[in-house]
Scaffold this active site. Sequence first.
Site, PDB file in Angstrom:
ATOM      1  N   THR A 109       0.841  -1.204   0.000  1.00  0.00           N
ATOM      2  CA  THR A 109       0.000   0.000   0.000  1.00  0.00           C
ATOM      3  C   THR A 109       0.874   1.252   0.000  1.00  0.00           C
ATOM      4  OG1 THR A 109      -1.625  -1.210   1.330  1.00  0.00           O
ATOM      5  CG2 THR A 109      -1.915   1.146   1.193  1.00  0.00           C
ATOM      6  N   ARG A 121       7.723  -2.682   2.760  1.00  0.00           N
ATOM      7  CA  ARG A 121       7.862  -2.803   4.215  1.00  0.00           C
ATOM      8  C   ARG A 121       8.181  -4.246   4.563  1.00  0.00           C
ATOM      9  NH1 ARG A 121       2.923   0.928   6.440  1.00  0.00           N
ATOM     10  NH2 ARG A 121       3.566   2.735   5.238  1.00  0.00           N
ATOM     11  N   SER A 155       6.223   3.641   8.607  1.00  0.00           N
ATOM     12  CA  SER A 155       5.062   4.361   9.131  1.00  0.00           C
ATOM     13  C   SER A 155       4.701   3.987  10.573  1.00  0.00           C
ATOM     14  CB  SER A 155       3.885   4.121   8.191  1.00  0.00           C
ATOM     15  OG  SER A 155       2.825   4.934   8.560  1.00  0.00           O
ATOM     16  N   HIS A 156       3.509   3.455  10.746  1.00  0.00           N
ATOM     17  CA  HIS A 156       3.006   3.164  12.096  1.00  0.00           C
ATOM     18  C   HIS A 156       3.476   1.807  12.593  1.00  0.00           C
ATOM     19  CE1 HIS A 156       0.540   1.437   9.058  1.00  0.00           C
ATOM     20  NE2 HIS A 156       0.078   0.555   9.920  1.00  0.00           N
ATOM     21  N   LYS A 171      10.215   3.940   0.487  1.00  0.00           N
ATOM     22  CA  LYS A 171       9.260   4.244  -0.569  1.00  0.00           C
ATOM     23  C   LYS A 171       9.766   5.391  -1.426  1.00  0.00           C
ATOM     24  CE  LYS A 171       6.055   7.297   1.805  1.00  0.00           C
ATOM     25  NZ  LYS A 171       4.658   7.714   1.751  1.00  0.00           N
ATOM     26  N   ASP A 184       1.882   9.482  14.001  1.00  0.00           N
ATOM     27  CA  ASP A 184       2.484   8.150  13.922  1.00  0.00           C
ATOM     28  C   ASP A 184       3.988   8.209  13.644  1.00  0.00           C
ATOM     29  OD1 ASP A 184       2.349   9.058  11.318  1.00  0.00           O
ATOM     30  OD2 ASP A 184       2.127   7.039  10.504  1.00  0.00           O
ATOM     31  N   ASP A 220       5.951   8.177  11.023  1.00  0.00           N
ATOM     32  CA  ASP A 220       6.517   9.104  10.030  1.00  0.00           C
ATOM     33  C   ASP A 220       5.735  10.395   9.909  1.00  0.00           C
ATOM     34  OD1 ASP A 220       4.391   7.746   8.882  1.00  0.00           O
ATOM     35  OD2 ASP A 220       5.215   7.891   6.859  1.00  0.00           O
ATOM     36  N   ASP A 277       2.542  11.152   9.216  1.00  0.00           N
ATOM     37  CA  ASP A 277       1.467  11.457   8.261  1.00  0.00           C
ATOM     38  C   ASP A 277       0.078  11.119   8.795  1.00  0.00           C
ATOM     39  OD1 ASP A 277       1.786   8.725   8.061  1.00  0.00           O
ATOM     40  OD2 ASP A 277       2.202   8.695   5.907  1.00  0.00           O
ATOM     41  N   ARG A 278       0.011  10.363   9.884  1.00  0.00           N
ATOM     42  CA  ARG A 278      -1.309  10.029  10.438  1.00  0.00           C
ATOM     43  C   ARG A 278      -1.672  10.948  11.599  1.00  0.00           C
ATOM     44  NH1 ARG A 278      -2.510   3.643  10.457  1.00  0.00           N
ATOM     45  NH2 ARG A 278      -1.741   3.211   8.367  1.00  0.00           N
ATOM     46  N   THR A 308      -7.804   2.166  -1.169  1.00  0.00           N
ATOM     47  CA  THR A 308      -6.923   2.491  -0.045  1.00  0.00           C
ATOM     48  C   THR A 308      -5.512   2.759  -0.557  1.00  0.00           C
ATOM     49  OG1 THR A 308      -8.200   1.194   1.515  1.00  0.00           O
ATOM     50  CG2 THR A 308      -5.876   1.519   2.029  1.00  0.00           C
ATOM     51  N   GLU A 363      -8.668   9.312   4.868  1.00  0.00           N
ATOM     52  CA  GLU A 363      -8.850   7.869   4.946  1.00  0.00           C
ATOM     53  C   GLU A 363      -9.215   7.473   6.366  1.00  0.00           C
ATOM     54  OE1 GLU A 363      -6.212   5.359   2.314  1.00  0.00           O
ATOM     55  OE2 GLU A 363      -4.829   6.878   3.024  1.00  0.00           O
ATOM     56  N   GLU A 364      -9.932   6.377   6.463  1.00  0.00           N
ATOM     57  CA  GLU A 364     -10.303   5.849   7.772  1.00  0.00           C
ATOM     58  C   GLU A 364      -9.083   5.472   8.607  1.00  0.00           C
ATOM     59  OE1 GLU A 364      -9.455   2.519   8.346  1.00  0.00           O
ATOM     60  OE2 GLU A 364      -8.726   2.448   6.291  1.00  0.00           O
ATOM     61  N   SER A 365      -7.957   5.224   7.934  1.00  0.00           N
ATOM     62  CA  SER A 365      -6.743   4.784   8.627  1.00  0.00           C
ATOM     63  C   SER A 365      -5.992   5.953   9.252  1.00  0.00           C
ATOM     64  CB  SER A 365      -5.844   4.037   7.658  1.00  0.00           C
ATOM     65  OG  SER A 365      -5.533   4.863   6.548  1.00  0.00           O
ATOM     66  N   LYS A 412      -0.545  12.447   3.173  1.00  0.00           N
ATOM     67  CA  LYS A 412      -1.373  12.827   4.304  1.00  0.00           C
ATOM     68  C   LYS A 412      -0.471  13.464   5.348  1.00  0.00           C
ATOM     69  CE  LYS A 412      -1.537   8.082   6.153  1.00  0.00           C
ATOM     70  NZ  LYS A 412      -0.915   7.210   5.155  1.00  0.00           N
ATOM     71  N   ARG A 438      -9.040  -6.713   7.555  1.00  0.00           N
ATOM     72  CA  ARG A 438      -9.744  -5.547   8.078  1.00  0.00           C
ATOM     73  C   ARG A 438     -11.225  -5.671   7.721  1.00  0.00           C
ATOM     74  NH1 ARG A 438      -5.383  -2.747   9.615  1.00  0.00           N
ATOM     75  NH2 ARG A 438      -3.767  -2.078   8.155  1.00  0.00           N
TER      76      ARG A 438
HETATM   77  C1  G16 Z   1      -0.639   3.543   4.406  1.00  0.00           C
HETATM   78  C2  G16 Z   1      -1.211   4.221   3.203  1.00  0.00           C
HETATM   79  C3  G16 Z   1      -2.637   4.623   3.461  1.00  0.00           C
HETATM   80  C4  G16 Z   1      -3.453   3.424   3.908  1.00  0.00           C
HETATM   81  C5  G16 Z   1      -2.789   2.788   5.121  1.00  0.00           C
HETATM   82  C6  G16 Z   1      -3.456   1.498   5.534  1.00  0.00           C
HETATM   83  O1  G16 Z   1      -0.535   4.459   5.443  1.00  0.00           O
HETATM   84  O2  G16 Z   1      -0.480   5.365   2.842  1.00  0.00           O
HETATM   85  O3  G16 Z   1      -3.152   5.164   2.298  1.00  0.00           O
HETATM   86  O4  G16 Z   1      -4.745   3.796   4.214  1.00  0.00           O
HETATM   87  O5  G16 Z   1      -1.456   2.470   4.825  1.00  0.00           O
HETATM   88  O6  G16 Z   1      -3.321   0.583   4.515  1.00  0.00           O
HETATM   89  P1  G16 Z   1      -3.691  -0.942   4.712  1.00  0.00           P
HETATM   90  O7  G16 Z   1      -5.141  -0.939   5.117  1.00  0.00           O
HETATM   91  O8  G16 Z   1      -3.450  -1.558   3.359  1.00  0.00           O
HETATM   92  O9  G16 Z   1      -2.830  -1.504   5.806  1.00  0.00           O
HETATM   93  P2  G16 Z   1       0.792   4.595   6.298  1.00  0.00           P
HETATM   94  O10 G16 Z   1       0.482   5.626   7.329  1.00  0.00           O
HETATM   95  O11 G16 Z   1       1.014   3.221   6.856  1.00  0.00           O
HETATM   96  O12 G16 Z   1       1.841   5.002   5.311  1.00  0.00           O
END
Ligand code: G16
Length: 538
Positions: A17, A21, A112-113, A125, A276, A278, A280-281, A343, A362-364, A375, A491
């Site tokens: 996504t 990772r 990220s998280h 990335k 989070d 990095d 962005d969340r 997503t 996004e919901e995330s 983001k 999910r």
């Molecule tokens: C990444 C993506 C987001 C996505 C999230 C969750 O976020 O940039 O667009 O919504 O992962 O993705 P998944 O549901 O496939 O785990 P981040 O903050 O992890 O870079």
Amino acid sequence: MSKVVPTQAFDGQKPGTSGLRKKVKVFQQTHYAENFIQSIFDSLDGFAGKTLVLGGDGRYYNPEVIQTAIRMAAANGFGRVLVGRGGLLSTPAASNVIRKYQAFGGIILSASHNQGGPEGDFGIKYNTGNGGPAPERITDAIFAHSQKITTYRITDTPDVDLNTLGKTSVESMTVEVIDPVADYAELMQQLFDFDAIRAMFQSGFRMRFDAMHAITGPYAHAILEGLLGAPAGTVVNGTPLPDFGGHHPDPNLVHAKELYDLMMSPDAPDFGAASDGDGDRNLIIGRNIFVTPSDSLALLAANAHLAKGYAKGLAGIARSMPTSAAADRVAERLGIKCFETPTGWKFFGNLLDANMATICGEESAGTGSNHVREKDGLWAVLLWLNILAVRGESMEAIVKAHWASYGRNYYTRHDYEEVDADGAKRLIQSLRDRFATLPGTHGIVAADDFSYLDPVDGSLTDSQGIRLMFGEGTRIVFRLSGTGTAGATLRVYIERYEAEPSRHGLDPQVALADLITLARNIASIQAHTGRVSPDVIT
Ligand code: G16
């Protein structure tokens, strides 16, 4: 001296996504990171002499890979590298630097998280010249190159000192170490009314920002406590650590529970937020009220005009498919479009570039706008602060008034983490196999697998999540995460629209209880995954 090093392809260097990772231990294999970085460069054309932005979230292994990336950028012919001091840049700040200095692109080191430390995760990335995550045609090319790679190029120069601002060179390439915060802080001041927010703090407004020992610490200290005058101590866990202090830098109700508990306590400050790994969340909690990311997107869109950067209104809104439809109702009232994408922030890039959308979410726990192409956690916090400063009401009053006016989209996400990958795939397939027979049962009116036709470049992305639709804004969505590093994460996203204000006061788990049970049964979650209950509920 530049050299060409023979190597062999690794399996599984397919970006998910958001970039590649993997466990740190996977990245530590000889040539592993080099192969992926070379595959990025091999997928790009025309960068000779151009600028590459480099930075990371400071997690374990960041210092080593930053130096590798610098050596490889020099050997592959980049003219200049802009790198954040200490090898650090938050993801949104990196996006800004790429755009501001018109770089060719950027490499961001982050998972990220996901957890950090030697036993945790690492990630790489690539972002393109618009500042956004590489679109699928590039990530597909990177993967293709990674499968046939036989050599990579690197210089054998010593490590560059990344702790001192200024210029040095590696072979004929300039390395410029920049302040990771300055450009970002300047951009935020263009978008938001810092005087109004400062005045709000002066009049006794209290907040807590939990940086989770991740990258936003320095940004939050500088902006919230520095420029905006919030009292010292407003930012907690503000020093980035390679293992995030042993915690999971995921701003949700499980991993930021301390913040949540504080916000629900009698001593709660007015406003609580977290970001989070990095940066962005975002997690947004008012005194006595948690705001879901989907609601936050809708509320920010409805109130964005109160901030100077958005005073002219929004061109459109975009949300990922599993995100609740709360933002759609705002778009409808504003007379603008709301786009529904798969997503992954990369899908917003074209809409933002074409000025079809201004705010995305996004919901995330991701929200952002056309100010960068990622983001942006602190941006969301600052937009909320700007709205609170202008409206002078509590979060709770603002959110409840929004529900009363637009209706409430009850929403929850249940995650089953690190389950058996084959079982998870079978679960999804078994739902697909029943698309023809499910409608007409349990109140289901339609069932499909979400696909997206990009209105800008015409590209089609399919198989993006199973949707069971019940009509009137009620649905269940099943999807496998694209960001995990072990097994599969299932999910389940559950949503129901409620127009009647007298029914807006329920706990979402109660309001959605029948759908939660139905989701478990209809997908035979226990049979396919062996799990009786989810690991994380948000
Ligand atoms: C990444 C993506 C987001 C996505 C999230 C969750 O976020 O940039 O667009 O919504 O992962 O993705 P998944 O549901 O496939 O785990 P981040 O903050 O992890 O870079």
